[in-house]
Design a protein around this motif. Structure first.
Motif, PDB file in Angstrom:
ATOM      1  N   PHE A 111       0.840  -1.199   0.000  1.00 53.25           N
ATOM      2  CA  PHE A 111       0.000   0.000   0.000  1.00 53.25           C
ATOM      3  C   PHE A 111       0.879   1.254   0.000  1.00 53.25           C
ATOM      4  O   PHE A 111       0.664   2.191  -0.781  1.00 53.25           O
ATOM      5  N   LEU A 112       1.890   1.267   0.863  1.00 56.67           N
ATOM      6  CA  LEU A 112       2.777   2.425   0.953  1.00 56.67           C
ATOM      7  C   LEU A 112       3.528   2.637  -0.357  1.00 56.67           C
ATOM      8  O   LEU A 112       3.664   3.781  -0.831  1.00 56.67           O
ATOM      9  N   CYS A 113       3.987   1.555  -0.951  1.00 58.31           N
ATOM     10  CA  CYS A 113       4.670   1.659  -2.243  1.00 58.31           C
ATOM     11  C   CYS A 113       3.751   2.248  -3.306  1.00 58.31           C
ATOM     12  O   CYS A 113       4.180   3.056  -4.142  1.00 58.31           O
ATOM     13  N   TYR A 114       2.478   1.846  -3.280  1.00 57.23           N
ATOM     14  CA  TYR A 114       1.534   2.356  -4.281  1.00 57.23           C
ATOM     15  C   TYR A 114       1.232   3.831  -4.057  1.00 57.23           C
ATOM     16  O   TYR A 114       1.043   4.587  -5.020  1.00 57.23           O
ATOM     17  N   VAL A 115       1.198   4.251  -2.806  1.00 60.19           N
ATOM     18  CA  VAL A 115       1.029   5.681  -2.515  1.00 60.19           C
ATOM     19  C   VAL A 115       2.163   6.469  -3.168  1.00 60.19           C
ATOM     20  O   VAL A 115       1.936   7.483  -3.844  1.00 60.19           O
ATOM     21  N   PHE A 116       3.390   6.004  -2.991  1.00 57.83           N
ATOM     22  CA  PHE A 116       4.545   6.693  -3.573  1.00 57.83           C
ATOM     23  C   PHE A 116       4.473   6.681  -5.091  1.00 57.83           C
ATOM     24  O   PHE A 116       4.769   7.682  -5.753  1.00 57.83           O
ATOM     25  N   ALA A 165      -3.008   8.630  -1.525  1.00 51.32           N
ATOM     26  CA  ALA A 165      -2.027   9.506  -2.176  1.00 51.32           C
ATOM     27  C   ALA A 165      -2.628  10.892  -2.381  1.00 51.32           C
ATOM     28  O   ALA A 165      -1.933  11.910  -2.275  1.00 51.32           O
ATOM     29  N   GLY A 166      -3.945  10.924  -2.657  1.00 50.24           N
ATOM     30  CA  GLY A 166      -4.623  12.212  -2.786  1.00 50.24           C
ATOM     31  C   GLY A 166      -4.794  12.908  -1.454  1.00 50.24           C
ATOM     32  O   GLY A 166      -4.600  14.123  -1.336  1.00 50.24           O
ATOM     33  N   PRO A 189     -12.615  14.463  -1.473  1.00 48.12           N
ATOM     34  CA  PRO A 189     -13.001  13.386  -2.392  1.00 48.12           C
ATOM     35  C   PRO A 189     -12.175  12.114  -2.192  1.00 48.12           C
ATOM     36  O   PRO A 189     -12.716  11.005  -2.206  1.00 48.12           O
ATOM     37  N   TYR A 190     -10.874  12.270  -1.999  1.00 49.34           N
ATOM     38  CA  TYR A 190     -10.013  11.094  -1.873  1.00 49.34           C
ATOM     39  C   TYR A 190     -10.240  10.361  -0.551  1.00 49.34           C
ATOM     40  O   TYR A 190     -10.192   9.128  -0.496  1.00 49.34           O
TER      41      TYR A 190
END
Length: 434
Positions: free
Chosen positions: A32-37, A162-163, A294-295
């Motif tokens: 999850f953290l990797c995808y945020v980055f 991420a948003g 929204p996010y």
């Protein structure tokens, strides 16, 4: 062996749940953290745009083309990248992806001309290709289909988070670092937000395990349980070979469906800050704060929709209905464009619907694709669908330059979501509902 209070039957359900909980806590927070980055580095150009266009004298069309050309590189390398991950293992390949995209994202500080902008965005797409479908493939190595919808939703909440994080952070960087050491805020934005990706890539090499049998943090009994669950569903998989994915008609139907959903995703991702600013919010940090709404709502909705999908074992309507909600939200946002509170509310519905449809979509392909076919098919669907990431921002930017309004562009994006909803309902229920 665990027993009941009366010392009789083994509590298989408890052991199974505990084992999957252990896997989830080990893998999902990190992925999850990797995808945020990853997602932050892909779309922070939407915030950089608030200063970058005026500094470099770029038009909306130049921005739209640069934002979208990322997906041409992404398209060209997606299938080869996923096949290489399947061959060489997730640990090495995902680490390579993250380090290379972090370095290229940081190089955006050197952009001075449209050509340099286009080249670096293209290379960023080449570098990142394979990350998202690679993770979707990787999850199939650990979870059976009956558990995958909720797990995929948890992983993909990286997009709205991420948003939530990236909005205020990006706005703060633009304001706080503007003209520090002679660099504009948008250059600091690219540099600062690239660093976590490189660090996470290095950590990935040491943290991830390629398959169940290599996980030293699992006991032998736990490994056997997980492997039995995966073996049990392998007989239901229709296609196992890479070539079969390209010949399967359902794969191409899903490509079309995903294209429509991605039209919506990047209509929101690349233009949300601009739409909020156009409603009357001028300060970059305030724009960033408002994008949290929204996010944040979408993150909650994605998990709830995922749980509902796994509980009911229904997949198609869990994609179609959110897609229609997303379309209605986009249309509504054009009707209240000059009212900040109402515009944010409409854009919240749009974001919830689009991201809800997106995360549920990925419970469908692995239901009939396995092995190398899953690697090729998932990558093919993702790469073809992500061509919409090129079309969507460029289309909206070009229409805005021509008409001085984003309305017609948003109507086109909304229509694509409705078409995607119709397409997913053509997939036979018996294929995906398990």
């Amino acid at each position: 062996m665990l027993k009941t209070a009366h010392g009789h039957a083994p509590v298989h359900a408890n052991v199974e749940e505990a084992t999957y909980a252990k896997v989830t806590w080990r893998l999902i927070p990190f992925l999850f953290l990797c995808y945020v980055f990853a997602y932050l580095d892909r779309v922070n150009v939407g915030f950089a745009k608030l200063q970058m266009l005026s500094d470099l004298k770029f038009s909306e069309t130049i921005y739209g083309l640069g934002a979208g050309i990322f997906f041409i590189g992404y398209f060209l390398m997606e299938v080869p990248s996923n096949l290489m991950l399947h061959r060489f293992g997730a640990r090495k390949w995902i680490a390579r992806i993250m380090i290379s995209w972090g370095v290229i994202s940081a190089m955006m500080i050197f952009v001075k001309t449209p050509t340099a902008f286009y080249i670096l965005r293209f290379l960023l797409g080449v570098a990142e290709a394979g990350f998202f479908p690679g993770i979707i493939l990787y999850l199939t190595y650990w979870y059976p289909a009956s558990r995958r919808s909720k797990i995929t939703a948890l992983f993909m909440t990286g997009i709205p988070i991420a948003g939530v994080v990236g909005g205020p952070l990006s706005g703060w960087i633009l304001n706080r670092f503007h003209d520090v050491n002679g660099m504009p805020g948008w250059q600091w934005l690219f540099l600062i937000e690239a660093i976590p990706s490189v660090v996470a890539g290095i950590v990935t090499f040491f943290y991830l395990d390629d398959k169940i049998h290599g996980a030293k943090w699992l006991t032998d009994d736990e490994k056997s349980l997980l492997e039995r669950e995966l073996a049990r569903e392998s007989d239901k998989i229709e296609v196992h070979h890479a070539g079969g994915a390209f010949r399967n008609a359902r794969v191409w139907v899903l490509c079309a469906c995903y294209f429509g959903i991605i039209m919506g995703l990047y209509g929101i991702s690349f233009w949300l800050p601009t739409l909020i600013k156009a409603s009357g919010v001028t300060d970059a940090f305030d724009v960033g704060l408002l994008t949290m709404v929204p996010y944040g709502a979408a993150a909650i909705a994605m998990v709830m929709i995922g749980r509902s999908s796994d509980r009911t074992k229904e997949r198609r309507w869990h994609v179609a209905l959110p897609a229609v909600v997303g379309a209605l939200g986009l249309v509504a946002s054009t009707l209240v464009a000059q009212q900040p509170a109402m515009a944010v509310l409409a854009l919240t519905f749009a974001t919830v619907g689009i991201l809800g449809a997106l995360c549920q979509f990925w419970s469908i392909p692995p239901a009939f694709l396995g092995g190398a076919a899953a690697a090729a098919g998932i990558a093919l669907i993702n790469s073809v669908g992500n061509l919409a990431g090129f079309v969507s921002p460029y289309l909206v930017g070009w229409i805005k330059d021509m008409t001085k309004s984003t309305d017609i562009g948003l109507y086109c994006v909304a229509l694509s979501l409705v078409v995607a909803a119709a397409i997913v309902l053509t997939v036979p229920k018996k294929v995906v509902n398990h």
